[in-house]
Enzyme design. Sequence first.
Site, PDB file in Angstrom:
ATOM      1  CB  CYS A  63      -0.940  -0.001   1.193  1.00  0.00           C
ATOM      2  SG  CYS A  63      -1.863  -1.522   1.352  1.00  0.00           S
ATOM      3  CG  HIS A 107      -3.238   3.074   1.869  1.00  0.00           C
ATOM      4  ND1 HIS A 107      -3.870   2.601   0.733  1.00  0.00           N
ATOM      5  CD2 HIS A 107      -3.287   2.045   2.767  1.00  0.00           C
ATOM      6  CE1 HIS A 107      -4.263   1.361   0.935  1.00  0.00           C
ATOM      7  NE2 HIS A 107      -3.931   1.002   2.165  1.00  0.00           N
ATOM      8  CG  ASN A 137      -7.044  -1.058   1.506  1.00  0.00           C
ATOM      9  OD1 ASN A 137      -6.244  -1.019   0.587  1.00  0.00           O
ATOM     10  ND2 ASN A 137      -6.678  -1.185   2.767  1.00  0.00           N
TER      11      ASN A 137
HETATM   12  O1  UT7 Z   1      -4.124  -1.477   3.479  1.00  0.00           O
HETATM   13  C1  UT7 Z   1      -3.126  -2.078   4.238  1.00  0.00           C
HETATM   14  C2  UT7 Z   1      -3.186  -1.630   5.621  1.00  0.00           C
HETATM   15  N1  UT7 Z   1      -4.364  -2.149   6.244  1.00  0.00           N
HETATM   16  C3  UT7 Z   1      -5.019  -1.431   7.141  1.00  0.00           C
HETATM   17  O2  UT7 Z   1      -4.630  -0.328   7.413  1.00  0.00           O
HETATM   18  C4  UT7 Z   1      -6.171  -2.068   7.867  1.00  0.00           C
HETATM   19  C5  UT7 Z   1      -6.137  -1.659   9.309  1.00  0.00           C
HETATM   20  N2  UT7 Z   1      -7.153  -2.303  10.136  1.00  0.00           N
HETATM   21  C6  UT7 Z   1      -8.470  -2.042  10.020  1.00  0.00           C
HETATM   22  O3  UT7 Z   1      -8.887  -1.311   9.144  1.00  0.00           O
HETATM   23  C7  UT7 Z   1      -9.398  -2.614  11.049  1.00  0.00           C
HETATM   24  O4  UT7 Z   1      -8.631  -3.263  12.048  1.00  0.00           O
HETATM   25  C8  UT7 Z   1     -10.452  -3.610  10.491  1.00  0.00           C
HETATM   26  C9  UT7 Z   1     -11.471  -2.850   9.680  1.00  0.00           C
HETATM   27  C10 UT7 Z   1      -9.756  -4.656   9.635  1.00  0.00           C
HETATM   28  C11 UT7 Z   1     -11.200  -4.285  11.630  1.00  0.00           C
HETATM   29  O5  UT7 Z   1     -11.812  -3.298  12.440  1.00  0.00           O
HETATM   30  P1  UT7 Z   1     -11.580  -3.277  14.022  1.00  0.00           P
HETATM   31  O6  UT7 Z   1     -12.363  -2.155  14.536  1.00  0.00           O
HETATM   32  O7  UT7 Z   1     -10.108  -3.290  14.281  1.00  0.00           O
HETATM   33  O8  UT7 Z   1     -12.240  -4.643  14.437  1.00  0.00           O
HETATM   34  P2  UT7 Z   1     -11.743  -5.668  15.556  1.00  0.00           P
HETATM   35  O9  UT7 Z   1     -10.884  -6.683  14.921  1.00  0.00           O
HETATM   36  O10 UT7 Z   1     -11.227  -4.916  16.726  1.00  0.00           O
HETATM   37  O11 UT7 Z   1     -13.098  -6.344  15.972  1.00  0.00           O
HETATM   38  C12 UT7 Z   1     -14.117  -5.596  16.671  1.00  0.00           C
HETATM   39  C13 UT7 Z   1     -15.357  -6.439  16.796  1.00  0.00           C
HETATM   40  C14 UT7 Z   1     -15.135  -7.811  17.380  1.00  0.00           C
HETATM   41  O12 UT7 Z   1     -16.299  -8.158  18.092  1.00  0.00           O
HETATM   42  P3  UT7 Z   1     -16.372  -8.030  19.711  1.00  0.00           P
HETATM   43  O13 UT7 Z   1     -15.253  -8.871  20.222  1.00  0.00           O
HETATM   44  O14 UT7 Z   1     -16.189  -6.566  19.981  1.00  0.00           O
HETATM   45  O15 UT7 Z   1     -17.748  -8.529  20.044  1.00  0.00           O
HETATM   46  C15 UT7 Z   1     -15.018  -8.712  16.171  1.00  0.00           C
HETATM   47  O16 UT7 Z   1     -15.384 -10.034  16.436  1.00  0.00           O
HETATM   48  O17 UT7 Z   1     -15.903  -6.659  15.486  1.00  0.00           O
HETATM   49  C16 UT7 Z   1     -16.012  -8.062  15.249  1.00  0.00           C
HETATM   50  N3  UT7 Z   1     -15.673  -8.307  13.844  1.00  0.00           N
HETATM   51  C17 UT7 Z   1     -16.589  -8.265  12.878  1.00  0.00           C
HETATM   52  N4  UT7 Z   1     -17.918  -8.061  12.902  1.00  0.00           N
HETATM   53  C18 UT7 Z   1     -18.569  -8.076  11.727  1.00  0.00           C
HETATM   54  C19 UT7 Z   1     -14.467  -8.547  13.296  1.00  0.00           C
HETATM   55  N5  UT7 Z   1     -14.585  -8.658  11.960  1.00  0.00           N
HETATM   56  C20 UT7 Z   1     -15.884  -8.509  11.669  1.00  0.00           C
HETATM   57  C21 UT7 Z   1     -16.626  -8.502  10.483  1.00  0.00           C
HETATM   58  N6  UT7 Z   1     -17.953  -8.278  10.546  1.00  0.00           N
HETATM   59  N7  UT7 Z   1     -16.042  -8.706   9.280  1.00  0.00           N
END
Ligand code: UT7
Length: 335
Positions: free
Chosen positions: A124, A260, A291
């Site tokens: 990226c 990005h 993305n």
């Molecule tokens: O381009 C290259 C660089 N990449 C990036 O910069 C990506 C950086 N990371 C992100 O954008 C975010 O971490 C994500 C969008 C990938 C994930 O978002 P998050 O806010 O970090 O989610 P999380 O992993 O902390 O999960 C939060 C909650 C969890 O539930 P509980 O434990 O709070 O009940 C997960 O189980 O969201 C849940 N969860 C989902 N729910 C619905 C995790 N993935 C999903 C999903 N759909 N796909």
Amino acid sequence: MTGMALAPRAGAQYARILGIGAYRPSRVVTNDEICEHIDSSDEWIRERTGIITRHFADEDESVVDMAAAAAEKALAAAGISADQLDAVVVCTVTHLLQTPSAAAELAFKLGAGTPAAFDISAACAGFSYGLAIAQDLIRGGSATRVLLVGVEKLSDITDPTDRGTAFIFGDGAGAAVIGPSDTPAIGPVVWGSDGAQTEAIIQDVTWRVFRNGATHKFPSLRMNGQQVFRWAVYEIAKVAREALDSAGIGADDLDVFIPHQANMRITDAMIKQLGLPESVVVARDIAETGNTSAASIPLAMGRMLEEGQIKSGDLALLIGFGAGLVYSAQVVVVP
Ligand code: UT7
């Protein structure tokens, strides 16, 4: 014979972006379609990423096809014909041929003659890495006009059933023509890597494992989203600040911020960390494009120009960050 001095070659004093071109495949993919394969929802994806739709390329539409479509627009915008290019550089991690490069194929497809051609693998951060290299090629005298393309077909290496990545990525291409300039128009690059975090975004199995038959599942990306999120917000925002300092400008002098397009929440956190004034126009192309890794910065800049949100001569801060982990930022003058 000793002491013979080799003839030096001097380049242009400065370089600038002459034209930008963007290409998005025609198929628009909604969050609901993504949720047919993962336990998620349109609401969650919008709230957590800002993504509403993304584009996926057709089965037979290649990285080179998309790159060519964006490149033709960039060449037209720059008023340059393909045969005037000295170098073609493609930033991608989704050209699924180990060799030859997408760049060599692209140069031929464009009718560019016999320019230098090579690919860059900086995920990226690819476009920002490429811009730094293009500027140095021009200033060093190795090239006068460079075509730089960020292009990804991430749908090829994303597992539609992986809840950690399936909703985030999209396909597309963004191109820039870079040439000599009388005034500084691409600021000093601030770039680097943190190889201790290679596992944070990685292809899940190597081609060797796949070849040996240990798995029949096609290799795909895996990401520790939270780890990358924290790194981007707390470490990489500092890099953007350094890029401003290196260019000798302050946040108040900036017209445009084009990070990005990783996640809308990362963009918002960076704006806060940098203390950007409200007058700065911010790229939010992720909402409709997802993305697209190396393609995201030129795609966003292309849209902002097309929609008249920004204009030629504006000062834009670019920052890329991703798998490696790698990062890269510079200030540029909008073409
Ligand atoms: O381009 C290259 C660089 N990449 C990036 O910069 C990506 C950086 N990371 C992100 O954008 C975010 O971490 C994500 C969008 C990938 C994930 O978002 P998050 O806010 O970090 O989610 P999380 O992993 O902390 O999960 C939060 C909650 C969890 O539930 P509980 O434990 O709070 O009940 C997960 O189980 O969201 C849940 N969860 C989902 N729910 C619905 C995790 N993935 C999903 C999903 N759909 N796909």
